[in-house]
Design a protein around this motif. Structure first.
Motif, PDB file in Angstrom:
ATOM      1  N   LYS A  51      26.291  71.354 -81.914  1.00  0.00           N
ATOM      2  CA  LYS A  51      25.841  70.469 -80.854  1.00  0.00           C
ATOM      3  C   LYS A  51      25.951  69.037 -81.355  1.00  0.00           C
ATOM      4  CE  LYS A  51      21.915  72.535 -80.923  1.00  0.00           C
ATOM      5  NZ  LYS A  51      20.534  73.000 -80.635  1.00  0.00           N
ATOM      6  N   GLU A  55      21.120  65.628 -80.811  1.00  0.00           N
ATOM      7  CA  GLU A  55      20.214  66.677 -80.345  1.00  0.00           C
ATOM      8  C   GLU A  55      19.474  67.330 -81.502  1.00  0.00           C
ATOM      9  OE1 GLU A  55      22.060  69.484 -77.744  1.00  0.00           O
ATOM     10  OE2 GLU A  55      23.209  67.951 -76.661  1.00  0.00           O
ATOM     11  N   LYS A 117      26.604  72.440 -72.319  1.00  0.00           N
ATOM     12  CA  LYS A 117      26.109  71.507 -71.314  1.00  0.00           C
ATOM     13  C   LYS A 117      27.051  71.450 -70.124  1.00  0.00           C
ATOM     14  CE  LYS A 117      23.355  68.238 -73.905  1.00  0.00           C
ATOM     15  NZ  LYS A 117      23.154  66.822 -74.214  1.00  0.00           N
ATOM     16  N   THR A 203      18.840  58.015 -76.780  1.00  0.00           N
ATOM     17  CA  THR A 203      19.280  58.291 -78.145  1.00  0.00           C
ATOM     18  C   THR A 203      18.493  57.572 -79.235  1.00  0.00           C
ATOM     19  OG1 THR A 203      20.911  56.486 -78.068  1.00  0.00           O
ATOM     20  CG2 THR A 203      21.638  58.681 -77.357  1.00  0.00           C
TER      21      THR A 203
END
Length: 280
Positions: A51, A55, A117, A203
């Motif tokens: 990922k 994340e 996703k 982020t």
């Protein structure tokens, strides 16, 4: 940890970009040249694994990675610098994790890991990062179109110098962050203050469009660091040179810069064009 952090920073900020700029034969291809691109590739593969690294670790990664994660990032960066790891393949895998890899693999062995996703809709950050439409093919339009067709590699090479200027400046960390994001936007493209604040909030830390605008106010590296490519959320001109909107002191200058790059506005002074891509 301080020593590891310093070593990591040197590898992705200085060593790998310098090898890329020199087209060092240690890699067959150098698909990226900017420090944040090398960080993305290494961290996605060494820390994120299956990922995007964002994340797994809170940004900025250098402050939040564990000892083991730092060592893994350093090891992979060193393998890229010595040719033990293939930069192009790792870049493809990183882009795949982010849903941006489009080339069809020729065999199952080449298939990169894909993200679970779903493709984001126009309500996300990507909705604010847009291309301009085609325009009449007069001489100026042809020149603008030629500019917009420059490759990402060419853009990265030009922005490498600006990123160094930003990094070495005495600006606040937040101002450096916003100006660095501007360097991702190529000629003929644009984003918004809201898109930038959405990305930073997602982020890094919570912020707002007004804070982003204030951080870019009186940009000391303009127009090379392109704050003129940031518009209001409704597609209107936004601010420039410390003033706001079509009545601002420098509105004409901002229009000139955008027009020269191929960006067009409609009769209601709203920018044209569908979504293009999101910040990374």
């Amino acid at each position: 940890m301080d020593g590891l952090r310093e070593h990591w920073n040197h590898l992705y900020r200085v060593h790998l970009p310098s090898l890329a700029k020199a087209r060092d034969p240690v890699q067959k291809q150098w698909p990226v040249h900017l420090d944040h691109c090398f960080a993305r590739i290494v961290l996605d593969n060494a820390v994120g694994m299956n990922k995007p690294w964002t994340e797994v670790v809170k940004a900025p990664a250098v402050k939040h990675m564990s000892d083991a994660q730092l060592r893994a990032a350093i090891q992979l960066a060193e393998e890229l610098a010595t040719g033990q790891a293939d930069l192009a393949l790792l870049n493809e895998r990183s882009l795949s994790l982010r849903g941006k890899y489009k080339r069809k693999a020729t065999s199952t062995a080449e298939l990169p890991v894909t993200s679970n996703k779903k493709q984001q809709t126009t309500s996300t950050i990507s909705a604010y990062f847009m291309p301009s439409p085609s325009s009449p093919r007069d001489d100026k339009a042809k020149e603008a179109i030629a500019i917009t067709q420059k490759t990402d590699t060419e853009h990265e090479e030009k922005m490498a110098v600006e990123l160094q200027r930003i990094a070495r400046s005495d600006l606040t960390t937040f101002r450096k962050q916003t100006l660095t994001m501007l360097c991702q936007i190529p000629p003929g493209r644009y984003s918004t203050y809201q898109a930038m604040s959405d990305h930073i909030t997602k982020t890094s830390h919570k912020t707002c469009a007004r804070a982003v605008g204030n951080a870019m106010r009186n940009n000391p590296f303009a127009p090379e660091v392109p704050c003129h490519r940031i518009l209001a959320a409704d597609g209107s001109l936004g601010g420039f040179g410390g003033s706001w909107g079509e009545e601002g002191n420098f509105a004409n200058k901002k229009h000139e810069l955008l027009h020269a790059e191929g960006v067009r506005f409609d009769s209601n002074r709203r920018v044209k064009g569908p979504p293009f891509r999101e910040f990374t």
